[in-house]
Design an enzyme around this catalytic site. Structure first.
Site, PDB file in Angstrom:
ATOM      1  N   THR A 221      35.544  46.351  49.050  1.00  0.00           N
ATOM      2  CA  THR A 221      36.015  46.530  47.687  1.00  0.00           C
ATOM      3  C   THR A 221      35.081  47.557  47.091  1.00  0.00           C
ATOM      4  O   THR A 221      34.017  47.815  47.630  1.00  0.00           O
ATOM      5  CB  THR A 221      35.841  45.187  46.914  1.00  0.00           C
ATOM      6  OG1 THR A 221      36.737  44.232  47.462  1.00  0.00           O
ATOM      7  CG2 THR A 221      36.117  45.304  45.439  1.00  0.00           C
ATOM      8  N   ARG A 249      48.379  36.873  48.432  1.00  0.00           N
ATOM      9  CA  ARG A 249      47.053  36.292  48.159  1.00  0.00           C
ATOM     10  C   ARG A 249      46.265  37.204  47.214  1.00  0.00           C
ATOM     11  O   ARG A 249      46.183  38.407  47.416  1.00  0.00           O
ATOM     12  CB  ARG A 249      46.298  36.134  49.472  1.00  0.00           C
ATOM     13  CG  ARG A 249      44.831  35.690  49.337  1.00  0.00           C
ATOM     14  CD  ARG A 249      43.871  36.856  49.389  1.00  0.00           C
ATOM     15  NE  ARG A 249      42.464  36.455  49.436  1.00  0.00           N
ATOM     16  CZ  ARG A 249      41.454  37.296  49.265  1.00  0.00           C
ATOM     17  NH1 ARG A 249      41.683  38.584  49.044  1.00  0.00           N
ATOM     18  NH2 ARG A 249      40.211  36.875  49.319  1.00  0.00           N
ATOM     19  N   GLY A 251      42.480  37.750  45.640  1.00  0.00           N
ATOM     20  CA  GLY A 251      41.082  37.343  45.746  1.00  0.00           C
ATOM     21  C   GLY A 251      40.451  37.344  44.375  1.00  0.00           C
ATOM     22  O   GLY A 251      41.098  37.093  43.355  1.00  0.00           O
ATOM     23  N   ASP A 252      39.185  37.645  44.353  1.00  0.00           N
ATOM     24  CA  ASP A 252      38.454  37.676  43.082  1.00  0.00           C
ATOM     25  C   ASP A 252      38.656  38.985  42.330  1.00  0.00           C
ATOM     26  O   ASP A 252      38.548  39.035  41.106  1.00  0.00           O
ATOM     27  CB  ASP A 252      36.956  37.452  43.330  1.00  0.00           C
ATOM     28  CG  ASP A 252      36.378  38.444  44.328  1.00  0.00           C
ATOM     29  OD1 ASP A 252      37.144  38.974  45.170  1.00  0.00           O
ATOM     30  OD2 ASP A 252      35.164  38.700  44.270  1.00  0.00           O
ATOM     31  N   THR A 272      31.715  42.204  45.581  1.00  0.00           N
ATOM     32  CA  THR A 272      32.483  42.437  46.801  1.00  0.00           C
ATOM     33  C   THR A 272      32.169  41.282  47.750  1.00  0.00           C
ATOM     34  O   THR A 272      31.141  40.637  47.606  1.00  0.00           O
ATOM     35  CB  THR A 272      32.103  43.757  47.486  1.00  0.00           C
ATOM     36  OG1 THR A 272      30.714  43.718  47.849  1.00  0.00           O
ATOM     37  CG2 THR A 272      32.331  44.953  46.574  1.00  0.00           C
ATOM     38  N   GLY A 273      33.048  41.042  48.686  1.00  0.00           N
ATOM     39  CA  GLY A 273      32.804  39.980  49.656  1.00  0.00           C
ATOM     40  C   GLY A 273      33.861  38.900  49.556  1.00  0.00           C
ATOM     41  O   GLY A 273      34.930  39.127  48.988  1.00  0.00           O
ATOM     42  N   GLY A 275      36.194  36.629  48.392  1.00  0.00           N
ATOM     43  CA  GLY A 275      36.676  36.408  47.032  1.00  0.00           C
ATOM     44  C   GLY A 275      36.816  34.943  46.668  1.00  0.00           C
ATOM     45  O   GLY A 275      36.580  34.546  45.526  1.00  0.00           O
TER      46      GLY A 275
END
Ligand code: ASP
Length: 372
Positions: A221, A249, A251-252, A272-273, A275
């Site tokens: 991200t 889906r 994510g964050d 990032t990572g 989520g």
């Protein structure tokens, strides 16, 4: 919707800073203005890819954002122009055009942005067909009363406000990676869903180990946050999300408080990572709240990483030592111009100041983990 900030806001962030602005000439690399308070030192902080990809141009994302901020552009306009470079670069397969697609081979993009002084926010989720979801997120903030538009609605909104809608945002590279993933995980289409999910993750990680896709792009991200000489803070996060995710889906990244949170009085944080780990605790919001209570960006971020660690109890998410087996990074800056990149495992992040762009090591909570 009025594009002007309200009077109280103006008095606080505008007039109070006006004298300082007048004294601060446009900053260019290597030429710091003579008199700058710490609060008025322009700064851009981002994920490491912000100082890597150039999309064939002369500058990276953080350089572009910093240059525009120094020349007086609106901070959010500058940050979005910076991440546009990363979104449009076909080699970056975790963001924008050429981002790794979902399990059906469709690139679905997520983004959100927040404008500190205007107290506006916007986001899009599972957006298909637009290379630069950050610009659509900004249009949601600028042109609607809403904060989040997803799926087909996001695409229709984008079309309506003039974005070009493309049939397919895959590049040859992302399509090839998806075909290989499909071949490995879904030969007959009728796997038990749990087994299929597990097989999907294992195949993805195996492909990363074999060098077929970059490990960083399984997750990946860009979050980019900035501060100008007036102390105005904004942020933007944009991604193609988890590689080969279940269609739809989120994510964050598009969620305010998770992928990004900005409070003009306090600071900004984005991530990032994995989520899901962030969404569970709305961690960017919590980091900004930690800073509001006086914590330094680094301590504010490390505190929330500890919380994520405590909330991670499922065996499938833990390594042999009982620590989270996934990565998550936060990029944090406060209104004084202090900043940090924090992560579970040693990683890097990018900044740009009057001294130019730099890629720096993050403050890591755990030692490097062998990628198994
Ligand atoms: N946080 C993003 C997501 O979960 C992906 C990433 O940054 O790696 O969609």
């Amino acid at each position: 919707m009025s594009s002007r900030i309200n009077r109280r806001e103006f008095v606080k962030t505008g007039a109070a800073a006006a004298a300082a602005i007048a004294a601060v000439p446009a900053t260019v690399f290597g030429q710091a203005p003579a008199v700058v308070t710490r609060a008025a030192r322009p700064l851009v902080v981002s994920a490491a890819n912000g100082n890597h990809y150039k999309n064939g141009g002369p500058v990276t994302g953080v350089e572009k954002a910093f240059q525009m901020i120094s020349q007086g552009s609106d901070v959010l306009d500058a940050l979005v122009a910076g991440v546009n470079i990363v979104e449009l670069d076909p080699d970056e397969s975790s963001v924008g055009y050429g981002g790794l697609p979902n399990a059906d081979g469709v690139v679905q993009l997520d983004s959100c942005c927040m404008h500190g002084p205007k107290k506006r926010a916007g986001g899009v989720g599972a957006l298909e067909g637009v290379r630069t979801p950050s610009l659509v997120a900004k249009a949601v903030a600028d042109l609607t009363d809403h904060h989040l538009i997803v799926g087909k609605g996001a695409q229709e909104f984008a079309r309506g406000v003039g974005f070009k809608i493309e049939d397919d945002l895959n590049t040859e590279k992302s399509r090839k990676a998806w075909l290989e993933w499909k071949r490995r995980t879904d030969p007959d289409h009728y796997l038990d869903p749990a087994k299929r999910q597990q097989a999907g993750l294992l195949a993805t990680l195996q492909m990363a180990r074999e060098g077929l896709i970059e490990y960083e792009h399984v997750f990946g991200t860009i979050n980019c946050d900035g501060l100008n000489a007036r102390g105005e803070i904004c942020g933007v996060t944009t991604t193609s999300g988890l590689a080969f995710k279940i269609p739809g889906r989120l994510g964050d990244s598009p969620i305010l408080g998770a992928g990004l949170y900005v409070d003009n009085e306090v600071g900004a944080a984005g991530s990032t990572g994995r989520g899901e780990a962030n969404l569970y605790g709305l961690c960017s919001f919590m980091i900004v709240e930690n800073m509001r209570r006086g914590m330094h960006p680094k301590d504010a971020g490390m505190d929330i990483l500890q919380r994520i660690r405590k909330n991670t109890i499922e065996k499938r998410l833990l390594d042999e030592a009982g620590n989270p087996n996934f990565d998550i990074n936060f990029y944090v800056l406060n209104a004084k111009g202090e900043y940090a990149g924090v992560s579970f495992r040693p990683s890097t992040y990018a900044i740009c100041t009057e001294n130019g762009p730099q890629t720096l090591p993050t403050e890591a909570m755990l030692p490097l983990r062998p990628r198994t």
